[in-house]
Design a protein around this motif. Structure first.
Motif, short mmCIF file in Angstrom:
data_model
loop_
_atom_site.label_atom_id
_atom_site.label_comp_id
_atom_site.label_asym_id
_atom_site.label_seq_id
_atom_site.Cartn_x
_atom_site.Cartn_y
_atom_site.Cartn_z
N ALA A 81 0.84 -1.66 -0.33
CA ALA A 81 0.59 0.15 -0.15
C ALA A 81 0.65 1.12 0.15
CB ALA A 81 -0.89 -0.21 1.46
N GLN A 82 0.80 2.40 -0.13
CA GLN A 82 1.15 3.69 -0.73
C GLN A 82 0.59 4.77 -0.16
OE1 GLN A 82 -0.66 2.26 -4.46
NE2 GLN A 82 1.34 1.43 -4.06
N SER A 83 1.65 5.56 0.44
CA SER A 83 0.90 6.75 1.41
C SER A 83 1.74 8.14 0.55
CB SER A 83 0.68 6.48 3.02
OG SER A 83 1.99 6.76 3.52
N VAL A 84 0.92 8.70 1.36
CA VAL A 84 1.11 10.52 1.04
C VAL A 84 0.99 11.44 2.28
CG1 VAL A 84 1.43 12.41 -0.91
CG2 VAL A 84 1.16 9.93 -1.59
N THR A 85 2.24 12.06 2.03
CA THR A 85 2.40 12.99 3.55
C THR A 85 2.45 14.29 2.70
OG1 THR A 85 3.16 11.44 5.26
CG2 THR A 85 2.93 13.66 5.51
N GLN A 86 1.49 15.48 3.56
CA GLN A 86 2.11 16.78 2.64
C GLN A 86 2.03 17.37 4.20
OE1 GLN A 86 -1.35 16.84 -0.83
NE2 GLN A 86 -0.20 18.41 -0.51
N VAL B 70 8.07 30.10 -3.42
CA VAL B 70 7.26 29.36 -2.71
C VAL B 70 7.42 27.63 -2.80
CG1 VAL B 70 5.70 28.30 -4.30
CG2 VAL B 70 4.86 28.19 -1.77
N GLU B 71 7.62 26.44 -1.53
CA GLU B 71 8.11 25.16 -1.97
C GLU B 71 6.96 24.35 -1.41
OE1 GLU B 71 11.66 22.69 -1.55
OE2 GLU B 71 10.89 22.71 1.12
N LEU B 72 6.32 23.60 -2.02
CA LEU B 72 4.93 22.58 -1.28
C LEU B 72 5.89 21.39 -1.22
CD1 LEU B 72 1.76 23.82 -3.72
CD2 LEU B 72 3.21 25.18 -1.19
N ARG B 73 5.57 20.53 0.08
CA ARG B 73 6.11 19.24 0.27
C ARG B 73 5.44 18.74 0.32
NH1 ARG B 73 8.45 20.58 6.58
NH2 ARG B 73 7.58 22.05 6.02
N CYS B 74 6.03 16.93 -0.31
CA CYS B 74 5.33 15.93 -0.28
C CYS B 74 6.57 14.58 0.09
CB CYS B 74 4.97 15.92 -1.74
SG CYS B 74 4.39 14.10 -1.58
N ASN B 75 6.43 13.89 1.10
CA ASN B 75 6.39 12.20 0.84
C ASN B 75 5.40 11.46 0.47
OD1 ASN B 75 8.45 14.51 2.72
ND2 ASN B 75 9.63 13.14 2.39
N TYR B 76 6.35 10.59 0.55
CA TYR B 76 5.32 9.25 0.67
C TYR B 76 6.22 8.00 1.11
CZ TYR B 76 9.04 7.70 -3.35
OH TYR B 76 10.01 7.14 -4.03
N SER B 77 5.64 6.89 1.05
CA SER B 77 5.79 6.00 1.22
C SER B 77 5.47 4.42 0.57
CB SER B 77 4.78 5.64 3.01
OG SER B 77 5.48 3.79 3.56
N SER B 78 6.32 4.09 0.60
CA SER B 78 5.30 2.21 -0.81
C SER B 78 6.60 1.69 -0.67
CB SER B 78 5.21 3.17 -2.12
OG SER B 78 4.80 2.04 -2.67
N SER B 79 5.92 0.29 -1.04
CA SER B 79 6.81 -0.97 -1.06
C SER B 79 6.91 -1.22 -2.10
CB SER B 79 6.14 -2.05 -0.29
OG SER B 79 4.37 -2.66 -0.78
N VAL B 80 6.69 -0.11 -3.12
CA VAL B 80 7.18 -0.53 -4.52
C VAL B 80 7.12 0.61 -5.33
CG1 VAL B 80 5.94 -2.74 -4.75
CG2 VAL B 80 4.54 -0.69 -5.30
N SER B 81 7.36 0.66 -5.76
CA SER B 81 7.79 1.63 -7.44
C SER B 81 6.75 2.16 -7.59
CB SER B 81 8.79 1.27 -8.51
OG SER B 81 9.86 0.79 -7.86
N VAL B 82 6.89 3.87 -7.34
CA VAL B 82 5.78 4.24 -7.78
C VAL B 82 5.82 5.63 -8.94
CG1 VAL B 82 5.01 4.26 -4.94
CG2 VAL B 82 6.83 5.73 -5.89
N TYR B 83 4.57 6.06 -9.25
CA TYR B 83 4.42 7.09 -10.79
C TYR B 83 3.90 8.17 -9.24
CZ TYR B 83 4.40 3.91 -14.09
OH TYR B 83 4.90 3.80 -15.32
N LEU B 84 5.00 9.59 -9.37
CA LEU B 84 4.23 10.76 -8.65
C LEU B 84 4.22 11.96 -9.33
CD1 LEU B 84 7.57 10.28 -6.74
CD2 LEU B 84 5.79 9.96 -5.62
N PHE B 85 2.51 12.76 -8.55
CA PHE B 85 2.09 13.15 -9.66
C PHE B 85 1.72 15.03 -8.33
CE2 PHE B 85 0.81 10.05 -12.79
CZ PHE B 85 1.04 9.61 -12.33
#
Lengths: 116, 115
Positions: free
Chosen positions: A1-6, A19-34
């Motif tokens: 499963a994936q999760s995203v933290t802003q 400006v910078e908007l931050r995004c971190n993600y967690s995933s057990s597999v490779s991901v695409y990011l948007f």
């Protein structure tokens, strides 16, 4: 499963400031990011995407984002914002391992407010 | 430029009533999705649909929900017996495929209000 933290729910800035908007993600597999943007009372529009190749991706309206695999981040930046950039920005991921489903997992969003 | 359309833009219904939300995806797209956004919260995945069958559904997508692609152009979400907590903005999305064509295009949404 994936999760995203802003990390920031709201970011107020003055016009022409960076400006910078931050995004971190967690995933057990490779991901695409948007990054998707939602202007007031409108639907979601794609702002940026990272699928493969160069880790720095750019949009037509001056935003850029960098995929950092070691830090599992995909922060987006703009060197000089306009009032018209006021919107909610959502970071999202999907797995890139193929199959019949590329569902997006979204972060909670960051409200960017550009003040004159 | 092709776009995803959704109707109606706003639906008001009484609790317990059935609603059908309609979407017309982009014509050459093969993957279809429904998401919802409760006011002030993040966008949540409901269901994905490919090759005329559900490929994945979330915990939210219980027996009260169903999807259909009745005629090769429309993609519908039905809620059989609406609850107050179903009040949300519902977004339809479609994509051409996987890999480089994975980008999902979203419709403008249907705001569902359950009274």
């Amino acid at each position: 499963a994936q999760s995203v933290t802003q990390l920031d729910s709201q970011v107020p800035v003055f016009e022409e400031a960076p400006v910078e908007l931050r995004c971190n993600y967690s995933s057990s597999v490779s991901v695409y990011l948007f990054w998707y943007v939602q202007y007031p009372n409108q639907g979601l529009q794609l702002l940026l995407k990272y699928l493969s190749g160069s880790t720095l991706v750019e949009s037509i309206n001056g935003f850029e984002a960098e995929f950092n695999k070691s830090q599992t981040s995909f922060h987006v930046r703009k060197p000089s914002v306009h009032i018209s950039d006021t919107a909610e920005y959502f970071c999202a991921v999907s797995k890139n391992s193929g199959g019949s489903n590329y569902k997006l997992t979204f972060g909670k969003g960051t409200l960017l407010t550009v003040n004159p | 430029e092709p776009e995803v359309t959704q109707t109606p833009s706003h639906q008001v219904t009484q609790m317990g009533q059935e609603v059908i939300l309609r979407c017309v995806p982009i014509s050459n797209h093969l993957y279809f999705y429904w998401y919802r956004q409760i006011l002030g919260q993040k966008v949540e995945f409901l269901v994905s649909f490919y090759n005329n069958e559900i490929s994945e559904k979330s915990e939210i997508f219980d027996d009260q929900f169903s999807v259909e692609r009745p005629d090769g152009s429309n993609f519908t979400l039905k809620i059989r017996s609406t609850k107050l907590e179903d009040s949300a903005m519902y977004f339809c999305a479609s994509s051409e495929g996987g890999g480089g064509t994975i980008e999902q295009f979203f419709g403008p949404g249907t705001r569902l209000t359950v009274l």
